[in-house]
Design a protein around this motif. Structure first.
Motif, mmCIF file in Angstrom:
data_model
loop_
_atom_site.group_PDB
_atom_site.id
_atom_site.type_symbol
_atom_site.label_atom_id
_atom_site.label_comp_id
_atom_site.label_asym_id
_atom_site.label_seq_id
_atom_site.Cartn_x
_atom_site.Cartn_y
_atom_site.Cartn_z
ATOM 1 N N THR A 257 -122.278 -32.491 18.123
ATOM 2 C CA THR A 257 -123.581 -32.114 18.674
ATOM 3 C C THR A 257 -124.647 -32.055 17.585
ATOM 4 O O THR A 257 -124.790 -31.043 16.895
ATOM 5 C CB THR A 257 -123.481 -30.736 19.365
ATOM 6 O OG1 THR A 257 -122.349 -30.749 20.242
ATOM 7 C CG2 THR A 257 -124.727 -30.466 20.187
ATOM 8 N N PRO A 258 -125.411 -33.143 17.420
ATOM 9 C CA PRO A 258 -126.511 -33.094 16.456
ATOM 10 C C PRO A 258 -127.635 -32.200 16.952
ATOM 11 O O PRO A 258 -127.671 -31.834 18.131
ATOM 12 C CB PRO A 258 -126.970 -34.563 16.382
ATOM 13 C CG PRO A 258 -126.580 -35.140 17.699
ATOM 14 C CD PRO A 258 -125.345 -34.416 18.140
ATOM 15 N N ILE A 259 -128.539 -31.833 16.057
ATOM 16 C CA ILE A 259 -129.734 -31.098 16.484
ATOM 17 C C ILE A 259 -130.634 -32.112 17.186
ATOM 18 O O ILE A 259 -131.198 -33.004 16.559
ATOM 19 C CB ILE A 259 -130.451 -30.454 15.280
ATOM 20 C CG1 ILE A 259 -129.568 -29.333 14.723
ATOM 21 C CG2 ILE A 259 -131.818 -29.915 15.681
ATOM 22 C CD1 ILE A 259 -130.066 -28.720 13.459
ATOM 23 N N ALA A 260 -130.683 -31.986 18.505
ATOM 24 C CA ALA A 260 -131.313 -33.059 19.278
ATOM 25 C C ALA A 260 -131.968 -32.520 20.545
ATOM 26 O O ALA A 260 -131.790 -33.063 21.628
ATOM 27 C CB ALA A 260 -130.257 -34.109 19.625
ATOM 28 N N ASP A 261 -132.747 -31.453 20.421
ATOM 29 C CA ASP A 261 -133.419 -30.880 21.590
ATOM 30 C C ASP A 261 -134.355 -31.894 22.248
ATOM 31 O O ASP A 261 -134.470 -31.957 23.465
ATOM 32 C CB ASP A 261 -134.226 -29.636 21.194
ATOM 33 C CG ASP A 261 -133.327 -28.468 20.814
ATOM 34 O OD1 ASP A 261 -132.113 -28.540 21.114
ATOM 35 O OD2 ASP A 261 -133.816 -27.503 20.215
ATOM 36 N N ILE A 262 -135.017 -32.693 21.411
ATOM 37 C CA ILE A 262 -135.951 -33.689 21.953
ATOM 38 C C ILE A 262 -135.184 -34.808 22.650
ATOM 39 O O ILE A 262 -135.550 -35.254 23.739
ATOM 40 C CB ILE A 262 -136.852 -34.270 20.838
ATOM 41 C CG1 ILE A 262 -137.652 -33.144 20.154
ATOM 42 C CG2 ILE A 262 -137.797 -35.326 21.404
ATOM 43 C CD1 ILE A 262 -138.465 -32.276 21.083
ATOM 44 N N ALA A 263 -134.091 -35.256 22.021
ATOM 45 C CA ALA A 263 -133.276 -36.311 22.637
ATOM 46 C C ALA A 263 -132.693 -35.837 23.965
ATOM 47 O O ALA A 263 -132.630 -36.595 24.933
ATOM 48 C CB ALA A 263 -132.164 -36.741 21.688
ATOM 49 N N ILE B 280 -140.398 -39.814 17.391
ATOM 50 C CA ILE B 280 -140.345 -40.260 15.992
ATOM 51 C C ILE B 280 -139.749 -39.154 15.120
ATOM 52 O O ILE B 280 -138.869 -39.392 14.286
ATOM 53 C CB ILE B 280 -141.751 -40.681 15.510
ATOM 54 C CG1 ILE B 280 -142.146 -42.016 16.159
ATOM 55 C CG2 ILE B 280 -141.805 -40.787 13.981
ATOM 56 C CD1 ILE B 280 -143.592 -42.409 15.967
ATOM 57 N N LYS B 281 -140.209 -37.924 15.357
ATOM 58 C CA LYS B 281 -139.710 -36.768 14.600
ATOM 59 C C LYS B 281 -138.211 -36.569 14.837
ATOM 60 O O LYS B 281 -137.454 -36.281 13.907
ATOM 61 C CB LYS B 281 -140.483 -35.515 15.042
ATOM 62 C CG LYS B 281 -140.273 -34.319 14.141
ATOM 63 C CD LYS B 281 -141.022 -34.487 12.842
ATOM 64 C CE LYS B 281 -140.859 -33.244 11.976
ATOM 65 N NZ LYS B 281 -141.333 -33.478 10.602
ATOM 66 N N GLN B 282 -137.770 -36.735 16.092
ATOM 67 C CA GLN B 282 -136.355 -36.571 16.405
ATOM 68 C C GLN B 282 -135.490 -37.549 15.612
ATOM 69 O O GLN B 282 -134.456 -37.177 15.048
ATOM 70 C CB GLN B 282 -136.127 -36.784 17.905
ATOM 71 C CG GLN B 282 -134.670 -36.806 18.333
ATOM 72 C CD GLN B 282 -133.978 -35.462 18.180
ATOM 73 O OE1 GLN B 282 -134.047 -34.618 19.056
ATOM 74 N NE2 GLN B 282 -133.316 -35.244 17.046
ATOM 75 N N ASN B 283 -135.922 -38.789 15.558
ATOM 76 C CA ASN B 283 -135.136 -39.796 14.842
ATOM 77 C C ASN B 283 -135.107 -39.550 13.342
ATOM 78 O O ASN B 283 -134.093 -39.777 12.692
ATOM 79 C CB ASN B 283 -135.657 -41.198 15.179
ATOM 80 C CG ASN B 283 -135.086 -41.717 16.482
ATOM 81 O OD1 ASN B 283 -134.021 -42.314 16.518
ATOM 82 N ND2 ASN B 283 -135.789 -41.465 17.581
#
Length: 268
Positions: free
Chosen positions: A82-88, A116-119
């Protein structure tokens, strides 16, 4: 590989077949990516079972998985990364799941910035580095057999994971992005229906455009991660060695395992 005809799976594909910069080619039939595997019909499960996939990498959060676990299609192992990926996660959510307050704040410019920030976060965040290091290590273990990696929509978390692996195997950036953009083809009808419904319900064209940015694969998004790696590390190989503790020996093993042999290339 031709697209499999699946009833409740929209973004499943073999990401083998791409040529590498040294003239070799990724094997087909061993490297898979997908959207979530929790809505499979009986027919879908039978179709997937024929592929003999042994291992699943699931990037979804516990909240996303709750009451929505993957169906059994013959897989033997599942790794939850589980990556930090709230936006994803927000990007792959359905419109009705997005908080009303969040909806009112969404603009196309904001969503573009967030994606862009998420990536970039995938590349720079220490926890994300740990997650994607673990992903590569799963491919380094021959006991894991054929592997499919997926998140909810199969675009962002999976897109970055696949990009790292393809980069380590020697796939050029243009082909990494080409594979990423196939999401737009595979999910075109589903996304279009979803966006039309939002337009009907809200009449808010700006919101529809904002959510369309969440749903689509855009070279600016994954490109933000790849460009960052290029700028600060020159290559995915260098990044993996310096930040993920992946060694040259590991990379050579991945190539031996997942690239067609030179002898085969010569015969074809």
């Amino acid at each position: 590989m031709e697209k499999l005809h699946l009833e409740q799976l929209y973004n499943f594909r073999d990401f083998g077949g791409y040529e590498t910069t040294d003239g070799r080619r990724l094997k087909k039939g061993v490297l898979y990516r997908s959207d979530e595997l929790s809505h499979l019909t009986k027919k879908d499960r039978q179709t997937l079972q024929k592929l003999n996939i042994k291992t699943v990498i699931d990037y979804r959060s516990l909240k996303e998985r709750y009451g929505n676990e993957n169906k059994d299609f013959g897989q033997k192992k599942t790794f939850y990364l589980t990556p930090i990926a709230d936006i994803a996660a927000l990007a792959s959510a359905e419109y009705g799941e997005i908080d009303m307050e969040d909806q009112s704040k969404l603009t196309p410019d904001l969503v573009e910035f967030l994606m862009i920030k998420q990536n970039q976060t995938f590349v720079t965040d220490p926890h994300c580095k740990m997650v994607y290091k673990s992903m590569i290590e799963i491919y380094l273990n021959p006991d894991n057999g054929k592997i499919v990696q997926h998140c909810r929509g199969g675009k962002d978390r999976t897109g970055y994971g696949v990009a790292l692996l393809q980069g380590l195997l020697g796939v050029a950036k243009k082909d990494i992005l080409k594979d990423y953009l196939l999401t737009n083809l595979y999910k075109k009808e589903k996304n279009q229906q979803s966006l039309e419904k939002i337009q009907e319900e809200t009449g808010n064209s700006s919101l529809v455009k904002a959510i369309s940015y969440f749903k689509k694969a855009d070279t600016r998004f994954l490109g933000a991660a790849l460009n960052y790696i290029e700028e600060y590390y020159q290559s995915i190989e260098n990044y993996a060695k310096r930040e993920l503790s992946i060694t040259e020996k590991h990379i050579q093993y991945l190539k031996e395992r997942y690239l067609e042999s030179n002898e085969k290339d010569k015969n074809e």
